[in-house]
Scaffold this motif. Structure first.
Motif, mmCIF file in Angstrom:
data_model
loop_
_atom_site.group_PDB
_atom_site.id
_atom_site.type_symbol
_atom_site.label_atom_id
_atom_site.label_comp_id
_atom_site.label_asym_id
_atom_site.label_seq_id
_atom_site.Cartn_x
_atom_site.Cartn_y
_atom_site.Cartn_z
ATOM 1 N N GLY A 1 25.619 10.216 27.665
ATOM 2 C CA GLY A 1 26.258 8.860 27.897
ATOM 3 C C GLY A 1 25.330 7.835 28.877
ATOM 4 O O GLY A 1 25.507 6.853 28.974
ATOM 5 N N SER B 1 30.470 6.310 28.646
ATOM 6 C CA SER B 1 31.062 6.526 27.499
ATOM 7 C C SER B 1 31.329 5.423 26.908
ATOM 8 O O SER B 1 30.939 4.272 26.981
ATOM 9 C CB SER B 1 32.347 7.542 27.960
ATOM 10 O OG SER B 1 32.761 7.983 26.662
ATOM 11 N N GLU C 1 26.997 2.249 24.146
ATOM 12 C CA GLU C 1 27.209 2.727 22.790
ATOM 13 C C GLU C 1 27.637 1.527 21.837
ATOM 14 O O GLU C 1 27.323 1.701 20.569
ATOM 15 C CB GLU C 1 28.129 3.867 22.831
ATOM 16 C CG GLU C 1 27.536 5.089 23.423
ATOM 17 C CD GLU C 1 27.909 5.069 25.010
ATOM 18 O OE1 GLU C 1 27.632 6.176 25.621
ATOM 19 O OE2 GLU C 1 28.224 4.245 25.223
ATOM 20 N N LYS D 1 35.392 3.560 24.416
ATOM 21 C CA LYS D 1 36.593 4.001 23.952
ATOM 22 C C LYS D 1 36.672 2.957 22.673
ATOM 23 O O LYS D 1 36.315 1.816 22.671
ATOM 24 C CB LYS D 1 37.699 3.582 24.959
ATOM 25 C CG LYS D 1 38.982 3.807 24.562
ATOM 26 C CD LYS D 1 40.072 3.630 25.725
ATOM 27 C CE LYS D 1 41.326 3.860 25.405
ATOM 28 N NZ LYS D 1 41.633 5.390 25.054
#
Length: 158
Positions: free
Chosen positions: A36, A70, A51, A72
């Motif tokens: 990440g 990260s 990302e 979601k």
């Protein structure tokens, strides 16, 4: 793999912020980052990877929210997140396969295997498409040299 850098505890005077690796050939210490994150241009600090900004391989099928280290995924109204937590599926919609066999446009329900003809007695249909939001079926008939459209139930062809 014998000559790959090995993750080690950083030396006391190491500038690395996250973790260290040692090159087995040069015995040089390099910095590394956790998943990440990516090594910044100073080759010491780690910065978050966005990302959600990846154009070639986006992580989510619909909505993506970047988080620190990260991301979601979420879905638009009328969809729910699949167990893979990356792709969305429609709520209450049974999956259906549409296809043409030159003289008919047919559908097969993938849940109960029900097979029905939507539009019959066509001349030479080769291409079929479906507009989900408008519930429209579009096809081309090469024998008639036309592109036609109707509702998915076959009504109001034009």
């Amino acid at each position: 793999e014998r000559h790959c850098p090995k993750r080690v505890s950083c030396s006391q005077n190491s500038p690395c912020h996250t973790w260290c690796a040692v090159d087995p050939i040069t015995n040089e210490e390099t910095c590394g980052c956790n998943p990440g994150y990516i090594l910044s241009s100073d080759n010491i600090t780690c910065v978050d990877i966005d990302e959600c900004a990846l154009e070639n391989d986006p992580p989510c099928s619909q909505n993506c929210d970047n988080t620190i280290g990260s991301f979601k995924c979420s879905c638009s109204k009328g969809f729910i997140l699949r167990p893979d937590e990356r792709t969305c599926k429609p709520v209450g919609v049974q999956p259906t396969l549409l296809f043409a066999n030159r003289i008919d446009i047919r559908q097969v329900s993938l849940s109960n295997k029900k097979y029905t003809a939507i539009i019959r007695n066509l001349h030479n249909v080769l291409a079929v498409d479906y507009h989900y939001k408008k519930n429209l079926l579009v096809w081309s008939d090469i024998a008639m040299d036309v592109i036609r459209i109707s509702f998915i139930n076959g009504s109001k062809p034009r």
